[in-house]
Design a protein around this motif. Structure first.
Motif, PDB file in Angstrom:
ATOM      1  N   ASN A 101     -18.860-102.714 -17.336  1.00 38.92           N
ATOM      2  CA  ASN A 101     -19.346-101.489 -16.694  1.00 38.92           C
ATOM      3  C   ASN A 101     -20.075-100.595 -17.685  1.00 38.92           C
ATOM      4  O   ASN A 101     -19.552-100.274 -18.752  1.00 38.92           O
ATOM      5  N   ILE A 102     -21.267-100.192 -17.294  1.00 42.25           N
ATOM      6  CA  ILE A 102     -22.044 -99.268 -18.115  1.00 42.25           C
ATOM      7  C   ILE A 102     -21.920 -97.839 -17.593  1.00 42.25           C
ATOM      8  O   ILE A 102     -21.855 -96.885 -18.365  1.00 42.25           O
ATOM      9  N   CYS A 109     -27.293-104.062 -12.628  1.00 39.29           N
ATOM     10  CA  CYS A 109     -28.558-103.466 -13.067  1.00 39.29           C
ATOM     11  C   CYS A 109     -29.086-102.394 -12.111  1.00 39.29           C
ATOM     12  O   CYS A 109     -29.073-101.215 -12.440  1.00 39.29           O
ATOM     13  N   ILE A 134     -25.284-112.537 -21.878  1.00 41.81           N
ATOM     14  CA  ILE A 134     -25.501-111.373 -21.017  1.00 41.81           C
ATOM     15  C   ILE A 134     -25.824-111.913 -19.632  1.00 41.81           C
ATOM     16  O   ILE A 134     -26.752-112.719 -19.477  1.00 41.81           O
ATOM     17  N   TYR A 142     -17.483-100.943 -20.639  1.00 42.82           N
ATOM     18  CA  TYR A 142     -17.574-102.271 -21.246  1.00 42.82           C
ATOM     19  C   TYR A 142     -16.898-102.328 -22.605  1.00 42.82           C
ATOM     20  O   TYR A 142     -16.389-103.367 -23.024  1.00 42.82           O
ATOM     21  N   SER A 189     -28.032-100.147 -23.579  1.00 39.83           N
ATOM     22  CA  SER A 189     -26.620-100.501 -23.429  1.00 39.83           C
ATOM     23  C   SER A 189     -26.400-101.995 -23.622  1.00 39.83           C
ATOM     24  O   SER A 189     -25.431-102.420 -24.253  1.00 39.83           O
ATOM     25  N   ILE A 190     -27.305-102.805 -23.068  1.00 42.96           N
ATOM     26  CA  ILE A 190     -27.200-104.252 -23.240  1.00 42.96           C
ATOM     27  C   ILE A 190     -27.320-104.610 -24.721  1.00 42.96           C
ATOM     28  O   ILE A 190     -26.569-105.449 -25.238  1.00 42.96           O
ATOM     29  N   VAL A 230     -23.377-107.567 -16.172  1.00 40.72           N
ATOM     30  CA  VAL A 230     -23.933-106.212 -16.105  1.00 40.72           C
ATOM     31  C   VAL A 230     -24.628-105.979 -14.767  1.00 40.72           C
ATOM     32  O   VAL A 230     -25.510-106.743 -14.367  1.00 40.72           O
TER      33      VAL A 230
END
Length: 757
Positions: free
Chosen positions: A149-150, A182, A293, A156, A280-281, A180
């Motif tokens: 989770n972002i 998006c 990812i 995360y 973030s990624i 993730v």
């Protein structure tokens, strides 16, 4: 970073204007090397009398009308030529009911190859603490896609640390992918992939307004009055008047301009959200030891006004985003895979969701189509046909089929283990490279069982068909295949040795019960020290019994089996029982004896000796190079397997560095663990020559799958009479198979024992 990117672009542009002897190539992601488990054994010697029937070895001819593989059995030599590719078969924890048998010739690989035969689960963030490690081990799970989770909690940072620590503490070798979300926010609202946003403003506008007004004017009138006067002493009057006026008005109308205001929605574009997502990624890749990812909701919703075709450049924006993710991830850690969950609607997927499988595949290591039969009210057949369509349009990238483990989104009752396995088989039999189950916590408990227990059995007919394919492969290639697929289960050669030995014993006794598969490791140090001759039926049956007993007690295949002919090596033992079982398939009886010849690979022709010599930059006589080559090939008797081991090591352990021509040579490339395509080739060829494998340089101009054209150098290894291409800069390549550039359009410039540049 921008300056560096600009510099690289300028260098690439200028490079195209230089002479083709300047060699350069684009970097590719690499992968984790395989691990081999080895074991020792000493077998007892047995001598038996001989009979008059025989089965020839690889140099002979089988008597008594030896049959070829049956129609529902296919043999594939996957790495022996330019036009071969790995089969997309997967291991299953179910009883196999089909005779479909594929001989596979491959080694563990990464990048694209690493994700063939993957078995994954999606894991919600809140379920990390509930994850049963023993369960996933028993189910043979290779990959976990954990919700990272972002925008919501738990974030995360907490989730990834918890899962990675848990796997590390239990010594569980499972790949972890950060899953993730998006283009959908925590409230379920879709986010425009192009960064379009709206706002309201008051906009002035002018209108003509009709105005009513009073028009004043003077109104004149006579005003009469009495004018008195005295006449003869009396007062008299006369009427007189005077003009007077008053103001009066009338109503009139006129048109006037008037300014009014209205609310109007304005649109703009911003990269802020996407930039933040990429950031973030990148943070996840930099700070956590993950393997991939995994992008979810990289699409439009596909309904109403939120369909991709209603947005100019909608599909392109999805592809562009995935490309950005790929660039960001690979620039940080090239070994981290990029994957995406995509919708399963085949030809209409790009129109409605903006997901063009073929275009996305250029920037993905593998695709995960969510082929959820429950939500679509379909069956296993639909899973198969959909899988095939997507595989055919995925640009050769692996396709791991996402499968729903419960009835549907309105009824989350788990489907039965047998139904789930049917769905898996439907996907695998249509060339899926593996599967991902949605999701952990909604899977039938019976699915989580040991894949090596009594649930996996093969009929004698299945084993016979597999033996035919193995014998055919060895006859054609003078070496063992890496594994064979029976139904949907991959079976190693060590496992097949046990199955064929038991099958031989049962055929001798008239027992027709299926044979249970047992996990069997390959031997640590196989050797072969026998003389040519024959083994009679009594002796090969006793050897079969000893092999079965040894594997069942130790879980590993023997290095050799002692016999009246001497020590029969691992490869020869497998070939012997493949011939015996094949003979039975053709003749409905076991042979009276089997002829054995020493397992020998083809000698190197004298005109190829120049491809074994050290050169200035290919220092195959260097002590460190020789030590590494010896270490990599220790215990391996097959030249092909030696070449594969060397190729995989170079591919997996070197990173790509941009520059022209030679910079390091083999020795310094080994020390620095990096180099361009030329220095990759120097090290690969030096190691091959140090191991006694002739190797040469290939030089040409290549069209890479990225769309660019480069001068390029790669290697070729000479093994058993064939030259195998070996391009180690890309994880997509294996020994004998090149996938990162177009082999049909290459413009060859030459091949050399020593490079002239």
């Amino acid at each position: 970073m921008k300056r560096l990117s600009l510099l690289v672009m300028l260098l690439l542009l200028s490079g195209t204007l230089l002479n083709v002897t300047n060699i350069y190539a684009a970097t590719e992601n690499s992968f984790v090397p395989e691990t081999n488990i080895n074991t020792d054994i000493v077998q007892n010697n047995t001598t038996e009398p001989q009979n008059d029937e025989k089965i020839q070895n690889t140099t002979g001819i089988m008597e008594n009308n030896t049959s070829q593989p049956v129609n529902n059995l296919t043999a594939q030599n996957l790495q022996t030529s330019e036009n071969t590719s790995n089969s997309n078969e997967n291991k299953q924890n179910t009883t196999n009911s089909t005779n479909l048998t594929n001989v596979q010739n491959s080694t563990d690989a990464a990048g694209d190859e690493e994700y063939k035969n993957a078995r994954g689960i999606w894991l919600k963030a809140e379920d990390v603490g509930k994850l049963n490690i023993d369960e996933i081990k028993k189910a043979g799970i290779t990959d976990i896609f954990v919700k990272a989770n972002i925008l919501t909690t738990p974030g995360y940072q907490t989730v990834l640390k918890a899962l990675l620590d848990k796997l590390k503490s239990t010594n569980t070798n499972v790949r972890v992918h950060a899953w993730v979300t998006c283009f959908k926010d925590p409230n379920g609202k879709w986010i425009d992939p192009q960064g379009t946003y709206n706002y309201t403003v008051k906009v002035p506008y002018t209108v003509k307004v009709q105005t009513k007004y009073k028009s004043w004017y003077k109104s004149w009138s006579k005003s009469w009055y009495k004018s008195w006067y005295k006449y003869n002493g009396k007062w008299k009057y006369k009427w007189k008047y005077k003009w007077e006026y008053t103001w009066e008005y009338t109503w009139k109308y006129k048109l006037e301009n008037k300014t009014l205001y209205k609310n109007e929605i304005k649109y703009g574009k911003s990269t802020a959200y996407v930039d933040g997502l990429i950031k973030s990624i990148s943070d996840i890749v930099k700070n956590y030891d993950i393997d991939g990812i995994h992008l979810d909701y990289i699409r439009y919703s596909g309904s109403g006004n939120n369909s991709a075709y209603l947005h100019a450049g909608g599909t392109e924006s999805i592809t562009s985003f995935v490309k950005r993710v790929n660039t960001a991830v690979k620039s940080i850690k090239s070994k981290v895979a990029v994957s995406a969950a995509v919708m399963p609607e085949c030809a209409t997927n790009a129109k409605y969701y903006g997901q063009n499988y073929t275009q996305l595949a250029k920037y993905l290591d593998f695709l995960v189509p969510m082929i959820y039969k429950g939500n679509y009210k379909k069956n296993s057949t639909w899973i198969g046909t959909t899988t095939k369509w997507i595989v055919d349009h995925s640009g050769g990238k692996p396709v791991l089929v996402g499968l729903q483990t419960y009835e549907n989104d309105t009824n989350t009752t788990p489907i039965s283990s047998s139904e789930l396995n049917n769905d898996i088989n439907a996907a695998i039999s249509n060339k899926a490279s593996g599967y991902v189950l949605f999701r952990y916590g909604l899977i039938d408990d019976k699915f989580f069982k040991n894949p090596n227990d009594n649930s996996i059995t093969f009929t004698l007919t299945q084993i016979q068909n597999a033996a035919i394919s193995i014998k055919t492969f060895i006859d054609g290639n003078k070496r063992l295949p890496s594994y064979i697929t029976i139904g949907t289960k991959q079976v190693s050669m060590s496992e097949m040795l046990r199955l064929m030995a038991i099958s031989t014993l049962q055929l001798s006794s008239g027992i027709k019960t299926p044979v249970t598969l047992k996990n069997t490791d390959t031997p640590r140090d196989p050797s072969d020290n026998m003389i040519n001759g024959t083994l009679n039926k009594t002796e090969y049956l006793k050897i079969a019994q000893r092999i079965k007993s040894y594997i069942d007690s130790k879980g590993v295949a023997p290095n050799f089996a002692t016999s009246s002919l001497g020590n029969i090596g691992y490869e020869s033992t497998i070939y012997m029982y493949a011939k015996i079982v094949t003979f039975y398939k053709s003749n409905s009886r076991l042979p009276s004896y089997v002829t054995m010849n020493t397992w020998k690979e083809e000698d190197i022709p004298s005109d190829l000796q120049k491809y074994l010599n050290p050169t200035k930059n290919c220092q195959s006589d260097n002590a460190n190079i020789k030590a590494l080559a010896a270490s990599l090939t220790k215990g391996i008797s097959s030249t092909y397997d030696k070449g594969t081991k060397i190729f995989n090591w170079v591919r997996d352990n070197l990173s790509y560095e941009f520059y022209y021509n030679t910079k390091y040579g083999a020795v310094n490339t080994y020390q620095n663990k990096k180099g361009n395509c030329v220095d990759h080739s120097h090290l690969l060829i030096a190691l091959a020559r140090a191991a006694g494998i002739p190797a040469k340089y290939m030089h040409g101009t290549c069209n890479f799958t990225s769309g660019t054209v480069y001068g390029h150098v790669w290697a070729q290894l000479y093994i058993n009479g064939k030259w195998y291409n070996a391009d180690a800069i890309s994880s997509r390549n294996t020994l004998g198979a090149i996938n990162n550039w177009n082999k049909t359009s290459v413009v060859m410039k030459g091949n050399y024992a020593e490079l002239p540049f």
